[in-house]
Design an enzyme around this catalytic site. Structure first.
Site, short mmCIF file in Angstrom:
data_model
loop_
_atom_site.label_atom_id
_atom_site.label_comp_id
_atom_site.label_asym_id
_atom_site.label_seq_id
_atom_site.Cartn_x
_atom_site.Cartn_y
_atom_site.Cartn_z
N ASP A 221 -9.64 57.27 -9.17
CA ASP A 221 -10.94 56.66 -9.42
C ASP A 221 -11.99 57.77 -9.47
OD1 ASP A 221 -12.12 53.48 -8.79
OD2 ASP A 221 -13.52 55.17 -8.99
N ASP A 245 -11.48 61.60 -12.98
CA ASP A 245 -11.85 60.79 -14.14
C ASP A 245 -10.58 60.57 -14.97
OD1 ASP A 245 -12.85 60.18 -16.86
OD2 ASP A 245 -14.81 60.71 -16.02
N THR A 308 -10.45 42.19 -21.40
CA THR A 308 -11.30 41.05 -21.07
C THR A 308 -11.32 40.02 -22.20
OG1 THR A 308 -13.63 40.46 -20.84
CG2 THR A 308 -13.19 42.55 -21.87
N ASP A 309 -11.65 38.79 -21.85
CA ASP A 309 -11.80 37.73 -22.87
C ASP A 309 -13.00 38.01 -23.76
OD1 ASP A 309 -13.75 37.24 -20.94
OD2 ASP A 309 -13.25 35.13 -20.66
N GLU A 310 -13.91 38.89 -23.30
CA GLU A 310 -15.16 39.09 -24.05
C GLU A 310 -14.93 39.75 -25.41
OE1 GLU A 310 -18.64 40.28 -22.03
OE2 GLU A 310 -17.88 39.73 -20.06
N TYR A 335 -20.59 46.51 -24.04
CA TYR A 335 -19.44 46.50 -23.13
C TYR A 335 -18.20 45.96 -23.84
CZ TYR A 335 -16.22 44.41 -19.73
OH TYR A 335 -15.09 44.00 -19.06
N ALA A 337 -17.62 45.61 -26.95
CA ALA A 337 -17.22 46.44 -28.10
C ALA A 337 -16.35 47.61 -27.64
CB ALA A 337 -18.45 46.96 -28.83
N LYS A 339 -14.45 47.65 -24.93
CA LYS A 339 -13.16 47.11 -24.49
C LYS A 339 -12.30 46.77 -25.71
CE LYS A 339 -12.03 46.45 -20.78
NZ LYS A 339 -11.36 47.38 -19.82
N LYS A 374 -22.83 41.31 -9.58
CA LYS A 374 -22.18 40.24 -10.34
C LYS A 374 -22.53 38.87 -9.76
CE LYS A 374 -20.08 43.30 -13.00
NZ LYS A 374 -18.85 43.99 -12.79
N TYR A 392 -29.69 33.20 -15.75
CA TYR A 392 -30.12 33.56 -17.11
C TYR A 392 -30.34 32.31 -17.97
CZ TYR A 392 -29.04 38.56 -16.68
OH TYR A 392 -29.03 39.89 -16.34
P1 NAD Z 1 -15.57 47.56 -11.37
O1 NAD Z 1 -16.78 48.01 -12.08
O2 NAD Z 1 -15.70 46.80 -10.10
O3 NAD Z 1 -14.60 48.80 -11.08
C1 NAD Z 1 -14.36 49.80 -12.00
C2 NAD Z 1 -13.79 51.03 -11.26
O4 NAD Z 1 -13.44 52.00 -12.25
C3 NAD Z 1 -14.80 51.70 -10.31
O5 NAD Z 1 -14.19 51.96 -9.07
C4 NAD Z 1 -15.15 53.00 -11.03
O6 NAD Z 1 -15.46 54.06 -10.14
C5 NAD Z 1 -13.89 53.26 -11.82
N1 NAD Z 1 -14.13 54.08 -13.03
C6 NAD Z 1 -15.05 53.87 -14.01
N2 NAD Z 1 -14.96 54.82 -14.94
C7 NAD Z 1 -13.95 55.65 -14.56
C8 NAD Z 1 -13.34 56.80 -15.13
N3 NAD Z 1 -13.80 57.33 -16.27
N4 NAD Z 1 -12.29 57.38 -14.49
C9 NAD Z 1 -11.83 56.86 -13.31
N5 NAD Z 1 -12.37 55.78 -12.72
C10 NAD Z 1 -13.42 55.17 -13.34
O7 NAD Z 1 -14.75 46.70 -12.46
P2 NAD Z 1 -13.85 45.41 -12.28
O8 NAD Z 1 -14.69 44.20 -12.34
O9 NAD Z 1 -12.92 45.60 -11.14
O10 NAD Z 1 -13.03 45.47 -13.64
C11 NAD Z 1 -11.82 46.22 -13.73
C12 NAD Z 1 -11.28 46.09 -15.13
O11 NAD Z 1 -11.03 44.72 -15.43
C13 NAD Z 1 -12.23 46.58 -16.21
O12 NAD Z 1 -11.45 47.24 -17.18
C14 NAD Z 1 -12.83 45.32 -16.79
O13 NAD Z 1 -13.17 45.51 -18.14
C15 NAD Z 1 -11.66 44.37 -16.64
N6 NAD Z 1 -12.01 42.94 -16.54
C16 NAD Z 1 -12.90 42.53 -15.59
C17 NAD Z 1 -13.19 41.17 -15.47
C18 NAD Z 1 -14.11 40.68 -14.40
O14 NAD Z 1 -14.38 39.49 -14.36
N7 NAD Z 1 -14.61 41.52 -13.51
C19 NAD Z 1 -12.59 40.26 -16.33
C20 NAD Z 1 -11.68 40.73 -17.28
C21 NAD Z 1 -11.41 42.07 -17.36
#
Ligand code: NAD
Length: 512
Positions: A221, A245, A308-310, A335, A337, A339, A374, A392
């Site tokens: 992370d 990263d 994501t579904d988005e 966002y 786009a 994904k 969120k 919103y």
């Molecule tokens: P989050 O923002 O809570 O966590 C993301 C994590 O990724 C963070 O710990 C951040 O430090 C790390 N990170 C970001 N860029 C990085 C990089 N370049 N290298 C290493 N680490 C990096 O996100 P989340 O809500 O847990 O979502 C996780 C994944 O699930 C995402 O890919 C998101 O698109 C996908 N997703 C989320 C949801 C939702 O409802 N939250 C739904 C569908 C898909």
């Protein structure tokens, strides 16, 4: 009626069924699920019929569709061979051969062995049950006459197809990473989870180590604002953290070399932030995934992309239409786009390089350890801080909610049974208006409508998301948690840890 089962030196299983001869011939039960405890299911049966001297093989499937085979001669005798092609196995390249006949034994060849046989008689029929369906893309082979193996096929005038003559020698072949053993005690795996200090990634690490305590997890992370090491406080199990990263190919390559899978959660994930500054989204969500795919290309490691579904865009508010795996992509904010771009890269890398990759597109997650920017944690934290909960527009936007643990079990199934190159939609079918979710959270907190405040809508706000998860459900997945029960658990978590989340949200001044 029973079976005698004996394990061989390289890990095959010789199975001798009871035989009941009488003047008419004999009777035998050759396979009975309850007599093979711990063996996987066999979703496909194959029958081959061969002339004397025919050699078929040596074949195996790699990745999630790796096959175990239960082989039995039904008519005639066969010389049956299995070669260990498991990378890192102590018996790599070793082979064993057994003569099979209708009144003799069957052999069970676990995933990780190339298999072939020669028919020793005219009209030899071989029946083999397999633990994964045939997958053309995953099919591999090694040459039956590889001099390094030196298999003494009994009939010298062998009949071999052009396809089987074209396989590489073992030393040039793609080896198998073992994914499972019989008895439910598969080899421990090393999983790389990226973005594991975020919301879903941290839940996934907890889920994985409690489901598979013999496995190890390496969490990579970059520790952006969204990361929180407290999300993994008290975690038990074989766990390591690497601050890096995902764009750092050197680190990722080193870690991936002996890993069984990478599950990529790392991303910038907040739509509002992507509207004010999309650069970090391009960096993590697009360039980061590209870097990981290059690592996958060089190591062959199994890769799963969390999406994501988005990416599918927005549905009309009214109506029951849902997106499915074939729906066109139509991302409508920076966002989604990014994904979508990542998903396209994953698909393209599969198509071009045949990489063992899968994608899951999941609906809105909720549960513990989410950032208080969120909706649900924000509602709890604001309400308890005495600050209005912003909604919103008119709050009528519909989101399809899933408890994070159900998302984790879906990923688990896809990792085990997903087909390379495939996309799976994950949804628990809980469509709710945002304003109703806020109302329900407030009511769990004993608060009413007065705690809400309607604010101007987000630009380009998608109206409704809904997914059809029947493809995944057909593979045996279903959500365990009801929305109401999961929401209660979630709200309890944020109430119990209010101080921590309020601090993260910068709301401690409202603390009372
Ligand atoms: P989050 O923002 O809570 O966590 C993301 C994590 O990724 C963070 O710990 C951040 O430090 C790390 N990170 C970001 N860029 C990085 C990089 N370049 N290298 C290493 N680490 C990096 O996100 P989340 O809500 O847990 O979502 C996780 C994944 O699930 C995402 O890919 C998101 O698109 C996908 N997703 C989320 C949801 C939702 O409802 N939250 C739904 C569908 C898909």
């Amino acid at each position: 009626m029973g079976f005698k089962i004996q394990k061989t030196n390289i890990g095959l299983y010789l199975i001798k069924p009871d035989l009941y001869p009488d003047p008419r011939g004999f009777f035998s039960e050759v396979y009975k699920k309850s007599s093979f405890p711990g063996f996987p299911d066999f979703p496909q049966d194959n029958l081959s019929f061969s002339k004397r001297g025919v050699i078929r093989g040596l074949h195996y499937q790699v990745g999630p569709s790796a096959q175990g085979k239960l082989v039995r001669a039904v008519t005639g005798r066969v010389y049956d061979v299995a070669v260990d092609v498991r990378e890192g196995s102590g018996t790599l390249g070793k082979w064993e051969a057994y003569e099979l006949s209708p009144d003799g034994f069957s052999v069970y060849i676990p995933p990780g062995f190339a298999h072939g046989f020669q028919a020793l008689e005219e009209g030899t029929a071989v029946l083999y049950k397999v633990t994964a369906e045939y997958d053309k893309n995953a099919e591999r082979g090694i040459r039956y006459d590889d001099p390094d193996l030196g298999i003494p096929w009994p009939i010298k005038e062998a009949v071999v197809s052009d396809k089987d003559r074209g396989w590489p020698r073992l030393r040039d072949a793609e080896l198998m990473r073992p994914r499972g053993e019989i008895g439910g005690r598969r080899k421990p795996m090393k999983i790389i989870v990226t973005g594991g200090l975020g919301f879903i990634g941290s839940n996934f690490i907890r889920y994985w180590l409690s489901s598979y305590p013999r496995d190890s997890v390496v969490n990579v992370d970059a520790m952006t604002y969204a990361a929180d090491p407290d999300n993994l406080a008290g975690l038990k199990g074989d766990y390591a953290f690497v601050k890096a990263d995902i764009n750092d190919s050197e680190v990722m390559l080193r870690l991936a070399k002996d890993a069984d899978a990478i599950v990529n959660f790392a991303a910038e994930s907040h739509v509002d932030r992507s509207i004010s500054d999309s650069f970090p989204f391009l960096h993590s969500n697009v360039m980061g995934v590209h870097s990981l795919l290059e690592v996958v290309r060089r190591t062959g490691v199994r890769f799963h992309q969390i999406s994501t579904d988005e990416v599918y865009g927005s549905l009309p508010l009214e109506g029951s239409k849902k997106f499915d795996e074939g729906s066109p992509y139509n991302p409508r904010n920076p966002y989604s786009a990014t994904k979508a771009a990542a998903d396209f890269l994953v698909r393209a890398y599969h198509n071009t390089y045949r990489l063992p990759v899968t994608i899951s597109n999941c609906s809105n997650n909720f549960g513990p350890y989410q950032h208080p920017e969120k909706l649900i944690p924000k509602t709890v934290v604001n309400a308890l801080s005495g600050k209005k909960v912003p909604v919103y527009g008119d709050g009528k936007q519909v989101r399809d909610w899933i408890y994070v643990e159900d998302h984790c079990s879906a990923i688990d199934l896809i990792l085990r049974k997903g087909e390379p190159g495939e996309t799976y939609l994950v949804s628990a079918g809980n469509e709710k208006h945002n304003v109703d979710v806020v109302r329900q959270v407030l009511s769990l907190l004993g608060k009413g409508e007065e705690a809400m405040e309607f604010v101007p809508d987000r630009p380009g706000h998608d109206v409704r998301y809904a997914l059809d998860a029947s493809k995944l459900m057909a593979m045996g997945w279903k959500p365990r948690f009801s929305f109401d029960e999961a929401l209660r658990l979630t709200v309890e978590h944020y109430v119990e840890n209010y101080e921590r989340y309020a601090r993260k949200a910068g709301l401690m001044r409202f603390w009372r």
